[in-house]
Design a protein around this motif. Structure first.
Motif, PDB file in Angstrom:
ATOM      1  N   ALA A   6      -1.553   3.469 -12.653  1.00 23.48           N
ATOM      2  CA  ALA A   6      -2.772   4.248 -12.477  1.00 23.48           C
ATOM      3  C   ALA A   6      -3.720   3.956 -13.632  1.00 23.48           C
ATOM      4  O   ALA A   6      -3.340   4.068 -14.798  1.00 23.48           O
ATOM      5  N   ALA A   7      -4.940   3.582 -13.298  1.00 30.63           N
ATOM      6  CA  ALA A   7      -5.953   3.247 -14.307  1.00 30.63           C
ATOM      7  C   ALA A   7      -7.012   4.339 -14.379  1.00 30.63           C
ATOM      8  O   ALA A   7      -7.403   4.899 -13.364  1.00 30.63           O
ATOM      9  N   THR A  31       4.852  -8.453  -3.843  1.00 32.32           N
ATOM     10  CA  THR A  31       3.511  -8.300  -3.302  1.00 32.32           C
ATOM     11  C   THR A  31       2.719  -7.364  -4.198  1.00 32.32           C
ATOM     12  O   THR A  31       3.140  -6.229  -4.441  1.00 32.32           O
ATOM     13  N   VAL A  32       1.573  -7.852  -4.671  1.00 27.55           N
ATOM     14  CA  VAL A  32       0.702  -7.040  -5.521  1.00 27.55           C
ATOM     15  C   VAL A  32      -0.486  -6.571  -4.703  1.00 27.55           C
ATOM     16  O   VAL A  32      -1.003  -7.317  -3.858  1.00 27.55           O
ATOM     17  N   SER A  33      -0.896  -5.338  -4.935  1.00 28.07           N
ATOM     18  CA  SER A  33      -2.046  -4.803  -4.222  1.00 28.07           C
ATOM     19  C   SER A  33      -2.790  -3.834  -5.135  1.00 28.07           C
ATOM     20  O   SER A  33      -2.198  -3.220  -6.020  1.00 28.07           O
ATOM     21  N   GLN A  34      -4.075  -3.726  -4.904  1.00 22.02           N
ATOM     22  CA  GLN A  34      -4.906  -2.842  -5.719  1.00 22.02           C
ATOM     23  C   GLN A  34      -5.703  -1.938  -4.798  1.00 22.02           C
ATOM     24  O   GLN A  34      -6.378  -2.427  -3.871  1.00 22.02           O
ATOM     25  N   LYS A  91      -8.355   4.535  -5.368  1.00 18.16           N
ATOM     26  CA  LYS A  91      -7.451   5.383  -6.137  1.00 18.16           C
ATOM     27  C   LYS A  91      -7.182   4.815  -7.512  1.00 18.16           C
ATOM     28  O   LYS A  91      -6.362   5.354  -8.255  1.00 18.16           O
ATOM     29  N   ASN A  92      -7.855   3.696  -7.825  1.00 25.02           N
ATOM     30  CA  ASN A  92      -7.680   3.080  -9.140  1.00 25.02           C
ATOM     31  C   ASN A  92      -6.222   2.808  -9.460  1.00 25.02           C
ATOM     32  O   ASN A  92      -5.763   3.066 -10.577  1.00 25.02           O
ATOM     33  N   THR A  93      -5.494   2.316  -8.504  1.00 21.48           N
ATOM     34  CA  THR A  93      -4.084   2.036  -8.725  1.00 21.48           C
ATOM     35  C   THR A  93      -3.738   0.599  -8.361  1.00 21.48           C
ATOM     36  O   THR A  93      -4.346   0.006  -7.476  1.00 21.48           O
TER      37      THR A  93
END
Length: 118
Positions: free
Chosen positions: A23-24, A68-71, A75-77
């Protein structure tokens, strides 16, 4: 000041799955690009998976087809789905962020441990 908080690490047997989240906060309205790094004991830190400024994901060869990367910008995650885990994936995993117009990662999370046993 950008703050990154990881969660989701743990212990799993070989072949299992884990999902990491980051979480950013604190970056205002700027565009940040995020990624995952890892560091195993006695080894150098390596990049694992990234979201490029184009939005396209990029992976280190050793995790292609398994991670698998996802943004989720809403939700800034940042998430990392890790499947078919291997003992060699054991490491401390760190979330990192940079301004998309820069190449250097400026902000780092505290890390979350992933341990894969045989």
């Amino acid at each position: 000041q950008v703050r990154l908080v990881e969660s989701g690490g743990g212990s799993v047997q070989s072949g299992g799955s884990l999902r990491l989240s980051c979480a950013a906060s604190g970056y205002g309205y700027g565009n940040i690009c995020m990624g995952w790094f890892r560091q195993a004991p006695g080894k150098e830190r390596e990049g694992v998976a990234f979201i490029m400024s184009t939005g396209v994901p990029n992976y280190v060869e050793s995790v292609k087809g398994r991670f698998t990367v996802s943004q989720d910008n809403g939700k800034n995650t940042l998430s990392l789905q890790m499947n078919s885990l291997k003992p060699e994936d054991t490491a401390m995993y760190y979330c990192a962020a940079r301004w998309c117009y820069r190449s250097d990662y400026m902000w780092w999370g505290q890390g979350t441990q992933v341990t894969v046993s045989l």
